[in-house]
Write a protein that holds these residues in place. Structure first.
Motif: not given
Length: 453
Positions: A80, A106, A148, A153, A156, A173
């Motif tokens: 990220r 991301t 994200y 999370p 994503l 992440i």
């Protein structure tokens, strides 16, 4: 390693009349059996045991020794970006969601699939569209790299499942400073910068990366910058390709003494990242890391008309990252697919790049020729500490077979310097140890005799 007499199979004694009496069907069978057996004798032998590795205790038993069964799972690895609250000023709280002028995307996304001894890594371009493209909505909001920030999370993970059709079991992440600590703990990163060099200066991100063309050893911070830079590699696909090479190199270091000593640092980093992964998994897997066979691929995509977004090409995805490529070799006799790949092996051109510094190229050409790869083009490069590897664009199945025979990671990418019908093999400095049996065939400097008085 001596080559068997023409018309003979290794370990087989044939009567003098056997060649004249052999049927045409027998000759056809020998054409694929002989190279396959030679592959086992030459390439696997050169790797110091080929597919099988030593046990975790370090005792050579000639077979894989495992404590329990190998895991089967998928892991989404995401890097990220930094969140900025003011111009040139990152937010003190990198988890805040209000009062920011630049959100955290991301741009680095990799889905890791572990199936037995196979570890397959799929890089996902940041501009990949999630689901069907909707022209009425913002194109940026439909890209996978924005999910994200939109929903954390889980959002994503859901997006990657939609794109790949794979269930994602775990996520990890990672922020840039955490990645830098891991690279530093593993002893840095060895890279070969392309012609023209790289210069990336970004005051807002506190980046100052200047690298001339040629080999470089990077520390943790420089390594992270190198993994993020696109300039010098053409585009996002070029960046993805050199990320694969770096990740493959770092993974190989986990099996070394340096990797063992770095384990506490890596575990401490995992304590600060966003993940649902059990920290004990790395410790349980670490003893058998040397047995894993790594392969890397890029998600195939097509440009969506009137947009910069990309649509996944599922048919090509199965070809570069399908379950057939993810399954480990059975260890039994040759399958019909083995035979088909062997026939293709005789048609592809192997571009062999010898950067070992030990002049192993000519001996490797001979071994490849004897193993069913008659078309080999050798080029000698300056010594490089990059990891030895097999790389390709489209000929994935044949490249996987060759990677298995050489016991090297296989990398598929969109910007590697190979064309359809070509497979690349890079011999780095680690080839001296990996293919120690080749040293006997390597040329040696002439011995200078002392002058006679």
């Amino acid at each position: 390693m001596s080559r068997p007499p023409e018309g003979r199979l290794p370990g087989k004694k044939l009567p003098d009349s056997s060649l004249s009496e052999r049927s045409e069907a027998g000759r056809r069978q020998a054409r694929w059996i002989r190279p396959l057996q030679l592959a086992a004798l030459t390439l696997a032998g050169l790797c110091g045991g080929g597919y099988y590795a030593l046990s975790a205790s370090g005792q050579g038993s000639g077979a894989v020794v495992l404590s329990g069964s190998l895991p089967n799972f998928t892991l989404l690895l995401a890097g990220r970006d930094v969140i900025y609250c003011y111009y040139h000023q990152p937010c003190k709280d990198q988890n805040q969601r209000k009062g920011v002028i630049q959100t955290s995307n991301t741009d680095t996304l990799m889905l890791v699939k572990v199936r037995g001894r196979r570890v397959s890594v799929l890089s996902i371009p940041r501009d990949t569209n999630v689901g069907e493209f909707d022209p009425r909505k913002s194109a940026a909001d439909q890209k996978v790299n924005a999910k994200y920030w939109d929903g954390g999370p889980q959002a994503l993970v859901s997006a990657v499942e939609t794109i790949t059709g794979e269930r994602v079991d775990n996520y990890l992440i990672v922020r840039t400073e955490e990645a830098a600590r891991v690279i530093e703990a593993l002893g840095g990163l060895d890279v070969n910068v392309p012609k023209g060099g790289i210069e990336w200066i970004d005051k807002a991100a506190d980046v100052n990366l200047k690298l001339s063309a040629g080999p470089h050893h990077l520390d943790g911070q420089e390594g992270v910058w190198y993994l993020r830079v696109r300039k010098g590699f053409g585009d996002d696909y070029g960046r993805i390709d050199h990320q694969k090479q770096a990740l493959s190199q770092l993974a190989s270091k986990l099996t070394t003494a340096r990797g063992l000593s770095a384990l506490p640092t890596i575990l401490s980093v995992m304590g600060g990242v966003e993940t649902n992964l059990d920290p004990g998994l790395l410790q349980s897997v670490q003893p058998v890391l040397s047995q894993f066979k790594l392969s890397f691929a890029t998600l195939p995509t097509n440009t969506i008309p009137h947009s910069f977004n990309l649509a996944v090409d599922r048919q090509k995805l199965a070809q570069v990252w399908g379950d057939a490529l993810s399954s480990a070799p059975s260890g039994g006799g040759p399958t019909s697919q083995d035979k088909a790949n062997l026939n293709k092996a005789g048609q592809v051109t192997v571009l062999l790049e010898d950067a070992s510094g030990a002049q192993l190229g000519p001996a490797m050409v001979r071994a490849l020729n004897e193993s069913g790869y008659p078309k080999v083009q050798l080029s000698t490069l300056p010594r490089s500490n990059e990891q030895s590897q097999v790389f390709t664009q489209t000929d994935v199945e044949v490249a996987q077979q060759l990677a298995d025979q050489l016991n090297l990671p296989r990398l598929q990418g969109e910007r590697f310097a190979v064309q359809p019908g070509q497979i690349g093999v890079l011999l780095g400095s680690d080839a001296r140890q990996l293919f120690a049996a080749l040293n006997r065939f390597a040329p040696h400097p002439p011995v200078t005799q002392p002058p006679v008085n």
